[in-house]
Design an enzyme around this catalytic site. Structure first.
Site, mmCIF file in Angstrom:
data_model
loop_
_atom_site.group_PDB
_atom_site.id
_atom_site.type_symbol
_atom_site.label_atom_id
_atom_site.label_comp_id
_atom_site.label_asym_id
_atom_site.label_seq_id
_atom_site.Cartn_x
_atom_site.Cartn_y
_atom_site.Cartn_z
ATOM 1 N N ARG A 46 -55.675 -70.816 -91.334
ATOM 2 C CA ARG A 46 -55.479 -71.338 -92.559
ATOM 3 C C ARG A 46 -56.459 -70.839 -93.794
ATOM 4 O O ARG A 46 -55.874 -70.324 -94.707
ATOM 5 C CB ARG A 46 -55.586 -72.787 -92.657
ATOM 6 N N CYS A 80 -56.919 -81.013 -89.103
ATOM 7 C CA CYS A 80 -57.260 -79.666 -89.896
ATOM 8 C C CYS A 80 -57.398 -80.080 -91.106
ATOM 9 O O CYS A 80 -56.312 -80.398 -91.907
ATOM 10 C CB CYS A 80 -56.840 -78.539 -89.436
ATOM 11 N N ASN A 81 -58.617 -79.931 -92.032
ATOM 12 C CA ASN A 81 -58.677 -80.225 -93.403
ATOM 13 C C ASN A 81 -57.955 -78.967 -94.212
ATOM 14 O O ASN A 81 -56.733 -79.218 -95.050
ATOM 15 C CB ASN A 81 -60.155 -80.053 -93.802
ATOM 16 N N THR A 82 -58.350 -77.780 -93.943
ATOM 17 C CA THR A 82 -57.430 -76.839 -94.621
ATOM 18 C C THR A 82 -56.142 -76.708 -94.614
ATOM 19 O O THR A 82 -55.538 -76.464 -95.527
ATOM 20 C CB THR A 82 -58.138 -75.159 -94.022
ATOM 21 N N ALA A 83 -55.606 -77.228 -93.282
ATOM 22 C CA ALA A 83 -54.073 -77.174 -93.251
ATOM 23 C C ALA A 83 -53.567 -78.188 -94.361
ATOM 24 O O ALA A 83 -52.112 -77.927 -94.599
ATOM 25 C CB ALA A 83 -53.656 -77.713 -91.833
ATOM 26 N N LYS A 163 -65.743 -72.640 -83.066
ATOM 27 C CA LYS A 163 -64.374 -72.331 -82.462
ATOM 28 C C LYS A 163 -64.885 -71.301 -81.416
ATOM 29 O O LYS A 163 -64.006 -71.156 -80.242
ATOM 30 C CB LYS A 163 -63.867 -71.315 -83.461
ATOM 31 N N CYS A 193 -64.653 -80.126 -92.381
ATOM 32 C CA CYS A 193 -63.922 -79.204 -91.516
ATOM 33 C C CYS A 193 -63.844 -79.887 -90.152
ATOM 34 O O CYS A 193 -64.844 -80.266 -89.791
ATOM 35 C CB CYS A 193 -64.532 -78.040 -91.642
#
Length: 237
Positions: A46, A80-83, A163, A193
């Protein structure tokens, strides 16, 4: 039935599920929230997409959402924050309500008794680029403060370490950046995150007291919403 659009990343999704279980007031298996999980690890990165360095993840997220809807989900969470940059686009394509992780964090900040002020943000470069947190936090009187450029590069490197399974290395970096934000005047620091709480699971009491876990906030919001859904169902004779 809660549907979890996960896999961004898989370890963060597992962390969310554990927090969902712990957040549920339950005395037996049957008291927990029925949950469907789609760990769609093939969704493109993302943050890379936002920064113009990778493919658009929206089609893959829409496909994962459709699988959850077909399987019987009635409410959606995305750990997921960015999503959440694509939250509106995803919501426009489904009648299922999709909880918003930043709203869950803002509600927890309000509940803590804070009356506005600077809130530290440990987040991906993509989340910061699109202003995901400052825009929504501002509705509650809060302002967002992120690390300086070198510090933000360190946060991004730490997220990549999580990750890759190198959690202990990431923890040292992230703790230093959290302390820097507190020193800059932040009364709370949001782990914005979902990889970050995985690394910062063991902090001293002083720092732990100012950290806000967005994953945990989302889990609590899911429990509250799903229990409200269940209470609204008609009794079956």
């Amino acid at each position: 039935m809660l549907g979890v659009l996960g896999g961004m990343g898989p370890l963060a999704t597992a962390d969310f599920l554990a927090k969902l279980v712990r957040a549920t007031p339950a005395r037996r298996d049957q008291d927990h929230i029925p949950t469907l999980i789609c760990s769609a690890a093939d969704i493109p990165n993302r943050a890379s997409a936002i920064l113009g360095r990778g493919p658009d993840p929206l089609p893959a997220m829409r496909a994962a959402l459709a699988r959850l809807e077909t399987a019987g989900a009635t409410r959606i969470a995305i750990p997921c924050n960015t999503a959440h940059h694509w939250h509106a686009a995803l919501q426009a394509g489904t009648a299922l309500p999709i909880l918003h992780i930043v709203d869950a964090v803002a509600d927890d900040l309000d509940a803590s008794g804070l009356a506005g002020g600077p809130i530290g943000l440990l987040a991906s470069a993509g989340t910061l680029r699109v202003g995901l947190y400052p825009e929504r936090l501002a509705r509650h009187g809060f302002t967002g403060l992120s690390p300086d450029p070198d510090g933000q590069d360190a946060v991004v490197a730490a997220i990549d370490l999580v990750k890759a399974g190198r959690v202990a290395e990431a923890a040292l970096i992230l703790e230093a950046q959290a302390r820097a934000l507190v020193a800059a005047g932040c009364r709370r620091v949001v782990m914005a995150c979902t990889e970050i709480p995985v690394a910062l699971s063991a902090l001293d009491d002083e720092l732990a007291g100012v950290m806000v876990d967005a994953t945990e906030s989302l889990a609590r919001a899911c429990v509250a919403a799903c229990r409200a859904d269940a209470a609204a169902l008609p009794l079956v004779a």
